[in-house]
Scaffold this active site. Structure first.
Site, short mmCIF file in Angstrom:
data_model
loop_
_atom_site.label_atom_id
_atom_site.label_comp_id
_atom_site.label_asym_id
_atom_site.label_seq_id
_atom_site.Cartn_x
_atom_site.Cartn_y
_atom_site.Cartn_z
N ILE A 144 0.87 -1.16 0.00
CA ILE A 144 0.00 0.00 0.00
C ILE A 144 0.91 1.22 0.00
CG2 ILE A 144 -1.99 -1.08 1.09
CD1 ILE A 144 -1.16 -0.01 3.74
N ASP A 145 0.40 2.34 -0.50
CA ASP A 145 1.23 3.52 -0.68
C ASP A 145 1.85 4.00 0.63
OD1 ASP A 145 0.47 3.54 -3.35
OD2 ASP A 145 -1.25 4.84 -2.98
N LYS A 146 2.95 4.69 0.49
CA LYS A 146 3.69 5.20 1.65
C LYS A 146 2.78 5.96 2.62
CE LYS A 146 7.36 8.46 2.91
NZ LYS A 146 8.39 9.41 2.41
N ARG A 245 -7.30 6.19 -5.27
CA ARG A 245 -6.94 7.60 -5.41
C ARG A 245 -7.25 8.11 -6.82
NH1 ARG A 245 -0.82 7.56 -3.58
NH2 ARG A 245 -1.03 9.83 -3.74
#
Length: 326
Positions: A144-146, A245
């Site tokens: 998952i994104d930072k 997103r």
């Protein structure tokens, strides 16, 4: 000839008389220890430019071209140091670990992040991690994104890793995210179904596409509406990079605080009193995308039973919701 600018960055001037050649093939012969697959990944990540512009792998290199490339070499296993970083472990057995990743932590070492990652923390916690990935990403089944918080599953052995990866590939994994987005959605429940492709103007971003990319499906449900934002529950049918997103920004409802996709700008409520100061205060509370991977469910590769794990919303997310309600 290539000239090393920094430890990982190369400036390459294509000489006169050079015959046309694919960019990825050309760079393999120019950069030490680089494979074609790693070069292609670097190009896709926007780490290679030709004459100052992002380029594609099949670009035909010509005499006089100026190429800047980040050397696409993954860290070797011995280069990834165990670090004593606290882990929020939701579940662990001899085969796998489910961890609640905090916002700000990268999943594994990469070009700009060699320390402080989830892998660094995992190596301190256990030496038993799968080795199916490239060097530097032991145990990592998905990411998952930072700046997204939430649940990840990590594999301790290759069999477990392969069986979990198969479930992700077949889209049978249960993944529920919670998010705060700008505005209100036209329906309380719905589906966003589009292709997602890498942006041609910014290789680090993705965009909705009519003809390129891969199919992405996101189901959403409105939990609560506020003056100029909505609190949503989202379920992924597919798992494309930045999917939620991109989908929400694509319908004009970017995730609150998402700087990459415009969520740090006012999209709704511009006529409300003191909206600028209110939003500024909220962005101080949530200086990242308000997105949390709340629930993760899958068939355990060894017990063959379906397991589901849940996580609490992080403190910044809870505080954002409290402020939006008041």
């Amino acid at each position: 000839m290539s000239k090393l600018i920094t430890e990982k960055k190369y400036l390459i001037n294509v000489p006169e008389g050079k015959k046309k050649e694919r960019l990825d093939t050309f760079l393999v012969n120019q950069i030490e220890n680089a494979s074609r697959s790693k070069i292609q990944k670097a190009i896709e990540a926007g780490l290679v430019t030709v004459n100052g512009n992002p380029a594609k792998a099949n670009y035909a290199v010509k005499p006089g071209d100026v190429i800047i490339a980040i050397q696409p070499i993954s860290p070797r296993p011995e280069d990834v140091e165990p670090e004593e970083i606290p882990l929020d472990i939701v579940y662990e057995d001899e085969y796998l670990i489910v961890v609640n990743k905090p916002a700000g932590m990268v999943a594994h070492p990469a070009y700009a992040n060699y320390t402080g990652t989830l892998v660094n923390a995992l190596l301190h916690h256990t030496q038993k991690l799968s080795e199916l990935n490239d060097a530097g990403r032991p145990g990592i089944v998905h990411r998952i994104d930072k700046d997204t918080s939430g649940l990840l599953v990590v594999a301790k052995d290759d069999f477990t890793h392969a069986k979990l990866a198969e479930q992700f590939s077949k889209h049978t994994i249960e993944r529920e995210y919670h998010a705060v987005c700008w505005g209100k959605l036209p329906d309380k429940k719905g589906e966003i179904k589009t292709n997602i492709a890498r942006s041609k103007s910014d290789r680090k971003k993705f965009t909705i596409s009519q003809s390129e990319g891969k199919l992405a499906i996101t189901h959403y449900e409105v939990i609560e509406e506020f003056e100029f934002t909505s609190y949503l529950k989202l379920n992924l049918k597919t798992g494309r990079t930045h999917q939620i997103r991109v989908h929400l920004s694509g319908i004009g409802r970017p995730i609150f605080g998402d700087r990459t996709y415009g969520g740090d700008k006012i999209h709704f409520g511009s006529d409300l009193p003191k909206i600028k100061s209110r939003v500024s205060n909220l962005l101080e509370i949530m200086p990242r995308q308000a997105l949390h991977a709340k629930t993760l469910g899958f068939v355990h590769p060894h017990t063959k039973k379906f397991v589901r794990f849940n996580s609490d919303l992080p403190r910044d997310f809870k505080l954002l919701l409290e402020k939006l309600k008041n």
